[in-house]
Motif scaffolding. Structure first.
Motif, PDB file in Angstrom:
ATOM      1  N   ALA A   1       0.609  -1.189   0.127  1.00 34.81           N
ATOM      2  CA  ALA A   1       0.019   0.170   0.166  1.00 34.81           C
ATOM      3  C   ALA A   1       0.975   1.154   0.136  1.00 34.81           C
ATOM      4  N   ASP A   2       0.471   2.290  -0.773  1.00 35.32           N
ATOM      5  CA  ASP A   2       1.135   3.578  -0.547  1.00 35.32           C
ATOM      6  C   ASP A   2       0.889   4.386   0.596  1.00 35.32           C
ATOM      7  N   VAL A   3      -0.396   4.463   1.137  1.00 40.67           N
ATOM      8  CA  VAL A   3      -0.951   5.337   2.146  1.00 40.67           C
ATOM      9  C   VAL A   3      -1.978   4.538   2.910  1.00 40.67           C
ATOM     10  N   LEU A   4      -1.862   5.020   4.388  1.00 34.69           N
ATOM     11  CA  LEU A   4      -2.769   4.411   5.229  1.00 34.69           C
ATOM     12  C   LEU A   4      -3.761   5.202   6.026  1.00 34.69           C
ATOM     13  N   LEU A   5      -4.832   5.019   6.281  1.00 33.33           N
ATOM     14  CA  LEU A   5      -5.845   5.821   6.907  1.00 33.33           C
ATOM     15  C   LEU A   5      -6.262   4.749   7.961  1.00 33.33           C
ATOM     16  N   VAL A   6      -5.790   4.948   9.021  1.00 35.03           N
ATOM     17  CA  VAL A   6      -6.295   3.909  10.268  1.00 35.03           C
ATOM     18  C   VAL A   6      -6.398   4.580  11.534  1.00 35.03           C
ATOM     19  N   HIS A   7      -7.036   3.594  12.574  1.00 31.44           N
ATOM     20  CA  HIS A   7      -7.213   4.340  13.859  1.00 31.44           C
ATOM     21  C   HIS A   7      -6.817   3.269  14.932  1.00 31.44           C
ATOM     22  N   SER A   8      -5.623   3.039  15.040  1.00 30.55           N
ATOM     23  CA  SER A   8      -5.115   2.358  16.177  1.00 30.55           C
ATOM     24  C   SER A   8      -3.679   3.015  16.515  1.00 30.55           C
ATOM     25  N   PRO A   9      -3.983   4.036  17.596  1.00 32.14           N
ATOM     26  CA  PRO A   9      -2.864   4.773  17.741  1.00 32.14           C
ATOM     27  C   PRO A   9      -1.442   4.037  18.208  1.00 32.14           C
ATOM     28  N   ALA A  10      -1.683   3.170  19.333  1.00 33.49           N
ATOM     29  CA  ALA A  10      -0.322   2.471  19.883  1.00 33.49           C
ATOM     30  C   ALA A  10       0.285   1.600  18.486  1.00 33.49           C
ATOM     31  N   ALA A  11      -0.369   0.990  17.827  1.00 34.90           N
ATOM     32  CA  ALA A  11       0.341   0.218  16.694  1.00 34.90           C
ATOM     33  C   ALA A  11       0.913   1.170  15.824  1.00 34.90           C
ATOM     34  N   GLU A  12       0.080   2.411  15.332  1.00 37.68           N
ATOM     35  CA  GLU A  12       0.517   3.440  14.403  1.00 37.68           C
ATOM     36  C   GLU A  12       1.914   3.984  14.828  1.00 37.68           C
ATOM     37  N   GLU A  13       1.811   4.058  16.041  1.00 40.80           N
ATOM     38  CA  GLU A  13       3.384   4.662  16.708  1.00 40.80           C
ATOM     39  C   GLU A  13       4.336   3.533  16.479  1.00 40.80           C
ATOM     40  N   ALA A  14       4.039   2.614  16.756  1.00 41.36           N
ATOM     41  CA  ALA A  14       5.030   1.174  16.576  1.00 41.36           C
ATOM     42  C   ALA A  14       5.546   1.079  15.115  1.00 41.36           C
ATOM     43  N   PHE A  15       4.536   1.348  14.113  1.00 42.99           N
ATOM     44  CA  PHE A  15       4.645   1.278  12.853  1.00 42.99           C
ATOM     45  C   PHE A  15       5.568   2.398  12.449  1.00 42.99           C
TER      46      PHE A  15
END
Length: 276
Positions: free
Chosen positions: A80-94
């Motif tokens: 994927a080129d871009v993400l639109l997500v709603h899992s803040p802790a996992a996003e920060e780790a990503f």
């Protein structure tokens, strides 16, 4: 409607060009892959936003709606080129692991706990943690998405807040392994409780007998971020398109569209943009 889209397209194209982001849209690489959550698709929001962006930029957006965890796995693989997500802790780790860049908040709504009208665990009007504790203590039926989505991640934090281990071995606890819309349908059919984002609940709220029982708790806040997949990790990513889509989401006109979405049909917004 077409004239309005055309005017919006001219405005946005000019803005992106001035920002130096529209160059990618004029190249041969006009295909963009957006990995996002089922809530943005189930709610119908992307049916509004994606055509706006495509008309304005010339990109062709392929939307893949999965849980936030699966969307980030796609980003890790370069699928994927871009993400639109709603899992803040996992996003920060990503992002910390170097897979994502330029993370920015886009919008928010809230989670709610819904369940059967008779409310066998007597959770109505309680806090989220108290509700989860009561559901576990009474053994009332609960359906989890169980799919590593942002909603599933939030659910796990609520069990932890209630000092309860995730009860996967309990007979009253079931995992759908599906998106939010399907999980709500299962909960309605089995007269079970579940955790859902408000937008999806409203979008499928023809589900009689599955009212909102717990809402308004700060623990139920639900924020969505856009993340550009890091081009240093993979060749062939459409980073120009990803950045153009990110810029589009953050512009005041788009934010206004997000905040107005759902008001006419449901009497309330399904999401709220972060208007400056």
């Amino acid at each position: 409607m077409r004239n309005r889209r055309f005017a919006t397209g001219l405005w946005l194209a000019t803005l992106l060009a001035l920002a130096g982001l529209f160059v990618g849209a004029c190249s041969d690489d006009k295909d963009l892959i957006l990995a996002t959550t089922t809530s943005t698709e189930n709610s119908g929001l992307l049916d509004v936003l994606v055509p706006m962006f495509e008309d304005a930029s010339g990109y062709n957006v392929a939307v893949i709606a999965v849980g936030s965890g699966a969307a980030m796995e796609m980003g890790e693989r370069g699928d994927a080129d871009v993400l639109l997500v709603h899992s803040p802790a996992a996003e920060e780790a990503f992002v910390a692991a170097g897979f994502g860049i330029e993370r920015a908040r886009v919008m928010f709504n809230d989670f709610v706990i819904v369940g059967p009208v008779e409310d066998p665990a007597s959770i109505a009007g309680t806090t989220a943690a108290a509700a989860f504790a009561a559901i576990a203590q009474t053994g009332a039926a609960f359906v989890s998405r169980g799919d590593d989505s942002g909603t599933h991640a939030k659910e796990r934090t609520l069990w932890a807040a209630a000092n309860i281990e995730v009860p996967v071995a309990e007979g009253w606890y079931a995992e759908s392994g599906q998106g939010m819309g399907a999980t709500l349908t299962i909960a309605a059919e089995t007269r079970a409780y579940t955790l859902t984002d408000r937008a999806t609940w409203l979008a499928v709220a023809g589900l009689e007998g599955l009212p909102i029982l717990v809402e308004g708790d700060a623990a139920l806040f639900n924020v969505y971020h856009v993340i550009v997949v890091n081009p240093d990790k993979h060749d062939g990513l459409n980073t120009a398109g990803a950045r153009a889509f990110r810029a589009f989401l953050l512009e005041p006109e788009t934010q206004a569209v997000i905040s107005a979405f759902g008001v006419e049909e449901y009497g309330q917004p399904l999401f709220t943009g972060y208007l400056e």
